[in-house]
Design an enzyme around this catalytic site. Structure first.
Site, PDB file in Angstrom:
ATOM      1  N   PHE A 100       0.591   5.628  -0.237  1.00 44.19           N
ATOM      2  CA  PHE A 100      -0.354   6.701  -0.007  1.00 44.19           C
ATOM      3  C   PHE A 100       0.073   7.946  -0.754  1.00 44.19           C
ATOM      4  O   PHE A 100       1.253   8.241  -0.876  1.00 44.19           O
ATOM      5  CB  PHE A 100      -0.475   6.984   1.495  1.00 44.19           C
ATOM      6  CG  PHE A 100      -0.891   5.772   2.271  1.00 44.19           C
ATOM      7  CD1 PHE A 100      -2.220   5.413   2.337  1.00 44.19           C
ATOM      8  CD2 PHE A 100       0.041   4.977   2.896  1.00 44.19           C
ATOM      9  CE1 PHE A 100      -2.626   4.290   3.022  1.00 44.19           C
ATOM     10  CE2 PHE A 100      -0.346   3.851   3.596  1.00 44.19           C
ATOM     11  CZ  PHE A 100      -1.687   3.507   3.653  1.00 44.19           C
TER      12      PHE A 100
ATOM     13  N   THR B   5       0.844  -1.186   0.000  1.00 39.88           N
ATOM     14  CA  THR B   5       0.000   0.000   0.000  1.00 39.88           C
ATOM     15  C   THR B   5       0.877   1.233   0.000  1.00 39.88           C
ATOM     16  O   THR B   5       1.806   1.342   0.797  1.00 39.88           O
ATOM     17  CB  THR B   5      -0.915   0.018   1.242  1.00 39.88           C
ATOM     18  OG1 THR B   5      -1.665  -1.192   1.268  1.00 39.88           O
ATOM     19  CG2 THR B   5      -1.846   1.213   1.218  1.00 39.88           C
TER      20      THR B   5
END
Length: 101
Positions: A45, A43
């Site tokens: 961001f 992940t």
């Protein structure tokens, strides 16, 4: 997450631990990772803002974003519409074919 809570920003979310509830944020979803055993689950961001997040920097920032889309009608349009609806200027769009196996 502290900025989202302290300024009561209603159109912004934060991915954080459950401790975010301690500063007044609502938990919308828990355990959002695909699988704890999935080693390919990465992940990253990205923060997009109309005004500079880091004050005092007067030169424009450029960011590269790479994403994949499923095949189908309107998929590319829907992927790019996210930027258009928020009046985010895209100075360059590149397409790379990736054969799925």
């Amino acid at each position: 997450m502290k900025i989202v809570a302290s300024e009561s920003i209603r159109d912004t979310g934060a991915v954080a631990s459950s401790r975010a509830a301690e500063i007044g944020l609502d938990i919308l979803a828990q355990t959002i990772q695909v699988s704890p055993n999935d080693l390919d689950n990465i992940t990253r961001f990205l923060i997009l803002a109309r005004e500079p997040i880091i004050q005092g920097i007067d030169k424009p920032h450029k960011t590269s974003i790479v994403f994949t889309l499923e095949e189908g009608p309107r998929v590319l349009f829907n992927g790019l519409a996210v930027f258009a609806l928020r009046e985010i200027n895209l100075s360059k769009v590149s397409y790379f074919f990736h054969p799925f196996t």
